[in-house]
Design an enzyme around this catalytic site. Structure first.
Site, PDB file in Angstrom:
ATOM      1  N   HIS A 181     -10.129  36.470  52.908  1.00  0.00           N
ATOM      2  CA  HIS A 181      -9.242  36.503  51.743  1.00  0.00           C
ATOM      3  C   HIS A 181      -9.286  35.223  50.912  1.00  0.00           C
ATOM      4  O   HIS A 181      -8.262  34.635  50.589  1.00  0.00           O
ATOM      5  CB  HIS A 181      -7.808  36.798  52.175  1.00  0.00           C
ATOM      6  CG  HIS A 181      -7.558  38.259  52.412  1.00  0.00           C
ATOM      7  ND1 HIS A 181      -7.751  39.223  51.437  1.00  0.00           N
ATOM      8  CD2 HIS A 181      -7.141  38.940  53.512  1.00  0.00           C
ATOM      9  CE1 HIS A 181      -7.463  40.416  51.923  1.00  0.00           C
ATOM     10  NE2 HIS A 181      -7.099  40.277  53.189  1.00  0.00           N
ATOM     11  N   HIS A 241     -10.553  45.491  50.186  1.00  0.00           N
ATOM     12  CA  HIS A 241     -10.421  44.610  49.019  1.00  0.00           C
ATOM     13  C   HIS A 241     -11.741  44.402  48.289  1.00  0.00           C
ATOM     14  O   HIS A 241     -11.749  43.752  47.236  1.00  0.00           O
ATOM     15  CB  HIS A 241      -9.830  43.258  49.431  1.00  0.00           C
ATOM     16  CG  HIS A 241      -8.342  43.276  49.544  1.00  0.00           C
ATOM     17  ND1 HIS A 241      -7.506  42.842  48.540  1.00  0.00           N
ATOM     18  CD2 HIS A 241      -7.537  43.707  50.543  1.00  0.00           C
ATOM     19  CE1 HIS A 241      -6.247  42.987  48.917  1.00  0.00           C
ATOM     20  NE2 HIS A 241      -6.237  43.509  50.131  1.00  0.00           N
ATOM     21  N   HIS A 292     -13.750  47.987  59.136  1.00  0.00           N
ATOM     22  CA  HIS A 292     -12.669  47.152  58.625  1.00  0.00           C
ATOM     23  C   HIS A 292     -11.284  47.628  59.037  1.00  0.00           C
ATOM     24  O   HIS A 292     -10.486  46.847  59.555  1.00  0.00           O
ATOM     25  CB  HIS A 292     -12.736  47.069  57.106  1.00  0.00           C
ATOM     26  CG  HIS A 292     -11.661  46.203  56.531  1.00  0.00           C
ATOM     27  ND1 HIS A 292     -11.669  44.825  56.670  1.00  0.00           N
ATOM     28  CD2 HIS A 292     -10.521  46.502  55.855  1.00  0.00           C
ATOM     29  CE1 HIS A 292     -10.597  44.322  56.092  1.00  0.00           C
ATOM     30  NE2 HIS A 292      -9.880  45.317  55.593  1.00  0.00           N
ATOM     31  N   ASP A 665      -7.241  46.037  29.623  1.00  0.00           N
ATOM     32  CA  ASP A 665      -8.300  45.101  29.226  1.00  0.00           C
ATOM     33  C   ASP A 665      -9.575  45.471  29.976  1.00  0.00           C
ATOM     34  O   ASP A 665     -10.028  44.760  30.862  1.00  0.00           O
ATOM     35  CB  ASP A 665      -7.848  43.669  29.545  1.00  0.00           C
ATOM     36  CG  ASP A 665      -8.927  42.635  29.250  1.00  0.00           C
ATOM     37  OD1 ASP A 665      -9.783  42.904  28.385  1.00  0.00           O
ATOM     38  OD2 ASP A 665      -8.913  41.571  29.892  1.00  0.00           O
ATOM     39  N   SER A 669     -11.887  40.709  29.035  1.00  0.00           N
ATOM     40  CA  SER A 669     -11.981  39.596  28.094  1.00  0.00           C
ATOM     41  C   SER A 669     -10.780  38.673  28.185  1.00  0.00           C
ATOM     42  O   SER A 669     -10.807  37.568  27.649  1.00  0.00           O
ATOM     43  CB  SER A 669     -12.095  40.137  26.662  1.00  0.00           C
ATOM     44  OG  SER A 669     -10.933  40.869  26.306  1.00  0.00           O
ATOM     45  N   GLU A 676      -8.073  48.898  22.008  1.00  0.00           N
ATOM     46  CA  GLU A 676      -7.712  49.227  23.387  1.00  0.00           C
ATOM     47  C   GLU A 676      -6.236  49.596  23.482  1.00  0.00           C
ATOM     48  O   GLU A 676      -5.863  50.537  24.182  1.00  0.00           O
ATOM     49  CB  GLU A 676      -8.015  48.039  24.310  1.00  0.00           C
ATOM     50  CG  GLU A 676      -9.492  47.812  24.572  1.00  0.00           C
ATOM     51  CD  GLU A 676      -9.754  46.540  25.348  1.00  0.00           C
ATOM     52  OE1 GLU A 676     -10.749  46.509  26.089  1.00  0.00           O
ATOM     53  OE2 GLU A 676      -8.981  45.571  25.211  1.00  0.00           O
ATOM     54  N   GLU A 716       1.781  37.366  25.561  1.00  0.00           N
ATOM     55  CA  GLU A 716       2.355  38.211  24.517  1.00  0.00           C
ATOM     56  C   GLU A 716       2.771  39.563  25.093  1.00  0.00           C
ATOM     57  O   GLU A 716       3.799  40.127  24.707  1.00  0.00           O
ATOM     58  CB  GLU A 716       1.346  38.402  23.388  1.00  0.00           C
ATOM     59  CG  GLU A 716       1.075  37.135  22.585  1.00  0.00           C
ATOM     60  CD  GLU A 716      -0.082  37.283  21.610  1.00  0.00           C
ATOM     61  OE1 GLU A 716      -0.069  36.607  20.568  1.00  0.00           O
ATOM     62  OE2 GLU A 716      -1.005  38.075  21.907  1.00  0.00           O
TER      63      GLU A 716
END
EC number: 3.1.3.16
Length: 753
Positions: A181, A241, A292, A665, A669, A676, A716
């Site tokens: 991890h 993961h 796992h 996103d 980016s 989007e 934002e």
């Protein structure tokens, strides 16, 4: 003489008896002391695990929510189909294109000022050793070498089977390591204590290399480098993961973009492809199975060995909803008639509005308007025209897009102009994993053992199953194996045997929850296959702490996290407390407090034992719950300069909001473009049966773009959510000024606040 001797013996006997009683008393006191410490340690452990698994449940529910939206959304244009494909589908064409792009890593220039490690291929042992030393010194590998290494890694992985077969005949011993991890210190400590990989020293790393820790990239680079240097002695298994959808929530995506701002998107897309090529399990001498998570009552190693593992890009979803075109057409018509009558999954409320958790969109509502007012760039089509195109189109490119968007199934009628071999080739490329194949992989990556017999759904994690000793014994007998090694669960001692020592859990990330919370461990197997376990703690601070200091430190961290969890649900707790306060006097019993807290948080914690650390004691065993909630708020507000109700909302929703931001996103980016945002909002409005103009959606996006740079960043995004919550403190859209204005104007804007 005789009398004196007798007296001396009498006093000696009394002294010995007194000393024995004193020793017994001290021993009893010490045992009580140790028992109390152990009780505190176990309570602390329960807090950490319950909060961790609750986060995993939120991730699964959030993804199920988006998948449900996708299944019931009717794309109105090619742009909408492409957007769905980018976010939700396993786009093999895009990945192959990206891999070709990454193979052009030579075009990336390495400046002369770069002082980090340099790689040349084929790799030599010195290259891998240099990487370990460079990362120990906090140096960063240049993006060119990262992409080069990933490209070579994928070339190697595609040649490997789903289940690696290794033998102890060719090496002195095989070392098996569990979850890391992103904790580089643990990996370096393992190599320091056990030795670097070599032809005489084989390693198997059992998944979960990334997420949560801050050095996931470095761990991957080291592991991939040694795998290329020693392909027969160094083996990797996939963990739950190693999944790009899980990485969105638990930090790896963010880490890559922070470390490689220019080439981060290319690295992430390449890693997505590399992850799905990782082998699923390793078999030592045909006797020890390493995977796992675990197994289930339907685990079939023959089937696992035949699965096209690269098709399972994420275990968070199964794109095998294989419906005929006629069924899809009927579904579209039903949705067009009345989407409100469609099936509602368990995680959505009966109303068609979005749930308050994991996501509350407050008052983003608008008056119903015609889709014909969409902006020209969307190229909108009505549902009838779309249906006609789906039925009649025979163009290869359109068919590919529809395949990726989940609108068709492989094996439908081919176009006359294409040969049978071409059709078969494309069908093989686009074939999705079946439900059975998908579940096989999910079970071995997500499951946990339990003490009871049988096999049942793993409701705590939200994926996989719980398997009992009988399931383990059945699988071992079927394949003539001795025992099973798995990881996936943090253990206080770094390892744990269960199922009559037939299942061994190995966890290699020490200090996982907090410094001193747990040891790490790895296991060494020789030709006799007798497990030899080595424990350690990589952090030097833990060696200077007493047991009491270590437990107190970890306990403080756990209680702080639990108080944050309680504060995040203050409103729900207040409502539940009032149910127990029949006389409306503001007091409830401590027993009622414990019952109310569990009914809201569902963490399964021993609240009565934790009560002294969370609630001040009172003589009459009564709690003034409003003042208790107020004290919780003061504790959090001392660290955050935000209004209490708003801070509560952000604490409860921040992880989900950040995950939603990264899902929208889609190009990683770090910003949500206006396009989007527009396409995602159309997805939400379609689900809520609200027709909203594209102009209105664009106005909403521009109002969230506070700095007017044409993009929405994470700050934002969170700020807009906070403002909506501020205007709708109880989450009631009818009381929100924006909702009132929306009825008149057809759109709403958080920027108005």
């Amino acid at each position: 003489m005789g009398s004196g001797t007798s007296t001396q013996h009498h006093f000696a006997f009394q002294n010995a008896e007194r000393a024995f009683k004193a020793a017994a008393l001290i021993q009893r006191w010490y045992r009580r002391y140790v028992a109390r410490l152990e009780m505190r340690r176990r309570c602390t452990w329960s807090i950490f695990q319950s909060i961790e698994y609750a986060g995993q449940q939120d991730q699964v529910k959030l993804h199920d929510f988006f998948s449900y939206l996708m299944d019931h959304f009717i794309p109105s244009s090619h742009n909408d189909r492409d957007f769905l494909t980018r976010i939700f589908t396993e786009d093999r064409f895009a990945q192959d294109s990206e891999m070709k792009k990454c193979s052009d890593y030579e075009s990336i220039e390495v400046p002369d000022s770069y002082t980090g490690p340099r790689l040349s291929f084929p790799l030599l042992p010195d290259h891998a050793t240099a990487l370990v030393e460079a990362f120990r010194l906090k140096q960063q590998l240049h993006a060119r070498y990262v992409l080069n290494l990933l490209y070579e890694t994928k070339k190697h992985l595609v040649q490997l089977p789903n289940i690696n077969r290794v033998s102890t005949c060719y090496s002195e011993e095989i070392t098996v390591c569990g979850d890391l991890h992103g904790q580089l210190d643990d990996l370096i400590f393992i190599f320091y204590k056990n030795g670097l990989p070599s032809p005489e020293r084989s390693y198997v790393f059992n998944g979960d290399f990334v997420d949560r820790g801050k050095d996931s990239v470095e761990i991957l680079m080291i592991l991939f480098a040694f795998m290329l240097v020693y392909p027969k002695e160094f083996h990797l298994n996939r963990g739950n993961h190693e999944d790009h959808m899980v990485n969105l929530r638990y930090g790896f995506t963010k880490e890559v973009m922070n470390k490689y701002k220019v080439h981060g998107k290319e690295i992430l897309r390449t890693l997505q492809d590399v992850f799905c090529w990782l082998p699923l399990a390793t078999l030592i001498d045909e006797k020890v199975l390493i995977l796992h998570g675990g197994v289930s009552d339907i685990t079939d190693l023959e089937l696992l060995d035949k699965i096209e593992r690269s098709k399972i890009v994420s275990t968070m979803r199964c794109k095998t909803r294989q419906k005929s075109e006629k069924q899809m057409e009927e579904k579209r018509r039903a949705n067009q008639k009345s989407s409100a009558q469609g099936p509602i999954p368990w995680f959505l409320p009966e109303s068609r509005s979005l749930p308050s958790s994991p996501l509350r969109l407050g008052s983003y509502k608008a008056q119903k308007t015609s889709r014909s007012s969409s902006i020209p760039c969307s190229g909108s089509l009505d549902g009838r025209e779309l249906s006609r195109q789906v039925r009649s189109s025979v163009e290869l490119e359109l068919e590919r897009c529809r395949q990726q968007a989940g609108l068709l199934v492989t094996g439908e009628k081919e176009e006359p102009s294409r040969s049978a071999s071409e059709a078969d080739s494309e069908a093989g490329e686009l074939r999705k994993p079946t439900q059975e194949e998908w579940r096989q992989v999910v079970d071995i990556l997500w499951s946990d053992p339990m003490a009871q017999e049988g096999c049942k759904a793993n409701t705590i994690r939200g994926g996989g199953c719980y398997f009992g000793p009988d399931v383990t014994q059945q699988l071992l007998q079927k394949y003539n194996m001795q025992f099973l090694i798995r990881s996936h669960e943090c253990k206080p001692e770094g390892y744990e045997f269960c199922h009559n020592r037939k299942v061994l859990t190995i966890f290699s990330a020490s200090n996982y929850y907090e410094v001193g919370s747990n040891r790490g461990a790895y296991v060494k197997l020789g030709p006799a296959l007798t497990p030899h376990i080595v424990q350690y703690q990589a952090n030097k601070v833990t060696h200077t702490l007493t047991m009491r200091q270590r437990i107190s430190r970890v306990e403080e961290s756990a209680l702080r996290a639990l108080r944050e969890k309680l504060f995040a649900h203050s409103s729900d707790l207040l409502s539940e407390f009032k149910k127990h306060d029949a006389d409306k006097v503001g007091l409830i019993t401590l027993s009622d407090w414990a019952a109310a807290v569990e009914s809201v948080l569902h963490l399964g914690l021993p609240w009565r034992m934790l009560r002294p650390q969370l609630v001040n004691s009172s003589a009459d065993n009564m709690l003034e719950y409003k003042s208790w909630l107020k004290n919780l708020a003061k504790e959090q507000l001392s660290r955050e300069n935000i209004q209490s109700s708003l801070l509560e909302t952000l604490y409860r929703n921040r992880s989900n909001l950040e995950t939603i931001f990264r899902i929208i996103d889609s190009d990683h980016s770090g910003f949500i473009s206006l396009d989007e945002f527009r396409q995602t909002w159309k997805l939400f409005s379609s689900h809520m049966n609200i027709d909203i103009t594209d102009d209105c959606i664009c106005d909403l996006a521009r109002s969230i773009d506070f700095n007017k740079d044409g993009h929405i960043d994470i700050n934002e995004f969170l700020e807009a959510f906070r403002l909506v919550e501020k205007s709708c403190p109880e989450g009631d859209a009818s009381e929100c000024p924006q909702a009132t204005n929306a009825k008149d104007s057809g759109c709403s804007s958080p920027g108005a606040h």
